[in-house]
Design a protein around this motif. Structure first.
Motif, mmCIF file in Angstrom:
data_model
loop_
_atom_site.group_PDB
_atom_site.id
_atom_site.type_symbol
_atom_site.label_atom_id
_atom_site.label_comp_id
_atom_site.label_asym_id
_atom_site.label_seq_id
_atom_site.Cartn_x
_atom_site.Cartn_y
_atom_site.Cartn_z
ATOM 1 N N VAL A 74 -5.369 -0.872 -1.709
ATOM 2 C CA VAL A 74 -5.389 -1.325 -0.419
ATOM 3 C C VAL A 74 -3.847 -1.653 -0.238
ATOM 4 C CG1 VAL A 74 -6.183 -3.334 0.981
ATOM 5 C CG2 VAL A 74 -7.852 -2.170 -0.705
ATOM 6 N N GLU A 75 -3.611 -1.206 0.728
ATOM 7 C CA GLU A 75 -2.026 -1.384 0.984
ATOM 8 C C GLU A 75 -1.878 -2.725 2.165
ATOM 9 O OE1 GLU A 75 0.925 1.803 1.036
ATOM 10 O OE2 GLU A 75 0.767 1.525 3.223
ATOM 11 N N PHE A 76 -1.021 -3.558 2.159
ATOM 12 C CA PHE A 76 -0.659 -4.583 3.252
ATOM 13 C C PHE A 76 0.808 -4.232 3.950
ATOM 14 C CE2 PHE A 76 1.636 -8.439 4.168
ATOM 15 C CZ PHE A 76 0.810 -8.739 5.457
ATOM 16 N N ASP A 77 0.537 -3.930 5.449
ATOM 17 C CA ASP A 77 1.770 -3.898 6.181
ATOM 18 C C ASP A 77 2.086 -5.133 6.855
ATOM 19 O OD1 ASP A 77 3.570 -3.012 7.969
ATOM 20 O OD2 ASP A 77 2.411 -1.292 8.797
ATOM 21 N N PRO A 78 2.847 -5.748 6.441
ATOM 22 C CA PRO A 78 3.234 -7.143 7.181
ATOM 23 C C PRO A 78 3.623 -6.982 8.370
ATOM 24 C CG PRO A 78 5.069 -6.672 5.417
ATOM 25 C CD PRO A 78 4.040 -5.425 5.466
ATOM 26 N N GLN A 79 4.378 -5.886 9.147
ATOM 27 C CA GLN A 79 4.708 -5.640 10.426
ATOM 28 C C GLN A 79 3.499 -5.737 11.203
ATOM 29 O OE1 GLN A 79 7.551 -6.539 10.719
ATOM 30 N NE2 GLN A 79 9.035 -4.788 10.111
ATOM 31 N N THR A 80 2.372 -4.901 10.833
ATOM 32 C CA THR A 80 1.205 -4.704 11.433
ATOM 33 C C THR A 80 0.092 -5.627 11.446
ATOM 34 O OG1 THR A 80 0.130 -3.013 10.421
ATOM 35 C CG2 THR A 80 1.779 -2.411 12.168
ATOM 36 N N ARG A 81 0.188 -6.388 10.251
ATOM 37 C CA ARG A 81 -0.580 -7.503 9.819
ATOM 38 C C ARG A 81 -2.011 -6.629 9.221
ATOM 39 N NH1 ARG A 81 0.862 -13.021 10.889
ATOM 40 N NH2 ARG A 81 -1.469 -13.354 10.667
ATOM 41 N N MET A 82 -2.024 -5.443 8.796
ATOM 42 C CA MET A 82 -2.914 -4.648 8.639
ATOM 43 C C MET A 82 -3.240 -4.438 7.344
ATOM 44 S SD MET A 82 -5.336 -2.663 10.334
ATOM 45 C CE MET A 82 -4.662 -2.361 11.859
ATOM 46 N N LEU A 83 -4.348 -4.289 6.590
ATOM 47 C CA LEU A 83 -4.897 -4.015 5.368
ATOM 48 C C LEU A 83 -5.359 -2.668 5.451
ATOM 49 C CD1 LEU A 83 -6.307 -7.386 3.850
ATOM 50 C CD2 LEU A 83 -4.253 -6.134 2.857
ATOM 51 N N LYS A 84 -5.341 -1.604 4.714
ATOM 52 C CA LYS A 84 -5.515 -0.277 4.904
ATOM 53 C C LYS A 84 -5.983 0.149 3.408
ATOM 54 C CE LYS A 84 -2.502 0.812 8.509
ATOM 55 N NZ LYS A 84 -1.324 1.633 8.909
ATOM 56 N N SER A 85 -7.118 0.874 3.469
ATOM 57 C CA SER A 85 -7.649 1.629 2.114
ATOM 58 C C SER A 85 -6.802 2.994 1.856
ATOM 59 C CB SER A 85 -9.039 1.630 2.151
ATOM 60 O OG SER A 85 -9.439 2.294 1.043
ATOM 61 N N SER A 86 -6.704 3.251 0.832
ATOM 62 C CA SER A 86 -6.170 4.573 0.718
ATOM 63 C C SER A 86 -7.195 5.603 0.478
ATOM 64 C CB SER A 86 -5.513 4.818 -0.827
ATOM 65 O OG SER A 86 -6.555 4.467 -1.916
ATOM 66 N N GLN A 87 -8.649 5.264 0.549
ATOM 67 C CA GLN A 87 -9.667 6.356 0.539
ATOM 68 C C GLN A 87 -9.941 6.722 1.995
ATOM 69 O OE1 GLN A 87 -10.544 7.784 -2.235
ATOM 70 N NE2 GLN A 87 -9.150 6.494 -3.321
ATOM 71 N N ASN A 88 -9.819 5.999 2.858
ATOM 72 C CA ASN A 88 -10.431 6.355 4.229
ATOM 73 C C ASN A 88 -9.278 5.332 5.275
ATOM 74 O OD1 ASN A 88 -11.277 6.733 6.693
ATOM 75 N ND2 ASN A 88 -13.624 6.049 5.962
ATOM 76 N N SER A 89 -8.451 6.187 6.049
ATOM 77 C CA SER A 89 -7.622 5.631 6.903
ATOM 78 C C SER A 89 -8.614 4.689 8.080
ATOM 79 C CB SER A 89 -6.818 6.515 7.760
ATOM 80 O OG SER A 89 -7.578 7.393 8.548
ATOM 81 N N ALA A 90 -9.794 5.081 8.339
ATOM 82 C CA ALA A 90 -10.526 4.191 9.207
ATOM 83 C C ALA A 90 -11.079 2.935 8.524
ATOM 84 C CB ALA A 90 -11.738 4.807 9.552
ATOM 85 N N GLN A 91 -11.049 2.767 7.280
ATOM 86 C CA GLN A 91 -11.254 1.520 6.591
ATOM 87 C C GLN A 91 -9.971 0.464 6.554
ATOM 88 O OE1 GLN A 91 -12.706 2.485 2.743
ATOM 89 N NE2 GLN A 91 -14.645 1.853 3.408
#
Length: 160
Positions: A74-91
């Protein structure tokens, strides 16, 4: 002894001044609480709702790593304040702007990876880390990821 005759006396015609003042003060408290942003329990539950959503994303990614037999993150992008899963971009989970977030992530040496990531390995373990969601009134919700077991827990605290 008073006998009820069906007639109202002067003292029974309406509300007293004291009763009216009590109702107005009570309504003032309600109005102040709502204009402040709701009751403290409402803010607390909203904060916990964010923590539970983050926990769901982390658990889903961990289970995916176990079942597919390959490392997930799970990756954190501080610019967009988004947590994203590597398995599914929709998650993904969008972190609300009215909260402050503090990430404490373990530094894992992986070539070509510079982003903030929590890694989940096929054996169920993880790189570990912690997300603290700071709200008003010194309330905090903490999402912890145990490095050895990959267990994801939530705790809530309130400052003094």
């Amino acid at each position: 002894m008073k006998i009820a005759t069906g007639e109202m006396t002067h003292h029974e015609e309406g509300f007293s001044l004291l009763e009216t003042l009590v109702v107005l003060v009570f309504m003032g408290f309600i109005g102040a609480a709502l204009s402040y942003g709701g009751f403290p329990t409402a803010r607390k539950s909203d904060q916990m709702a964010v923590a539970k959503e983050v926990r769901g994303l982390l658990l889903s990614t961990r289970l995916n790593a176990i079942f597919k037999g390959r490392t997930s993150w799970v990756e954190f992008d501080p610019q967009t304040r988004m947590l994203k899963s590597s398995q599914n971009s929709a998650q993904s989970v969008l972190l609300p702007s009215h909260y402050d977030f503090v990430f404490t992530l373990a530094k894992v040496v992986v070539p070509q990876i510079s982003a903030e990531r929590v890694l989940f390995f096929p054996d169920g373990s993880s790189s570990g880390g912690e997300l603290i969601i700071k709200g008003s009134q010194r309330r905090e919700a903490t999402v912890s990821i145990h490095w050895l077991t990959g267990l994801v827990t939530i705790a809530e605290t309130s400052g003094h």
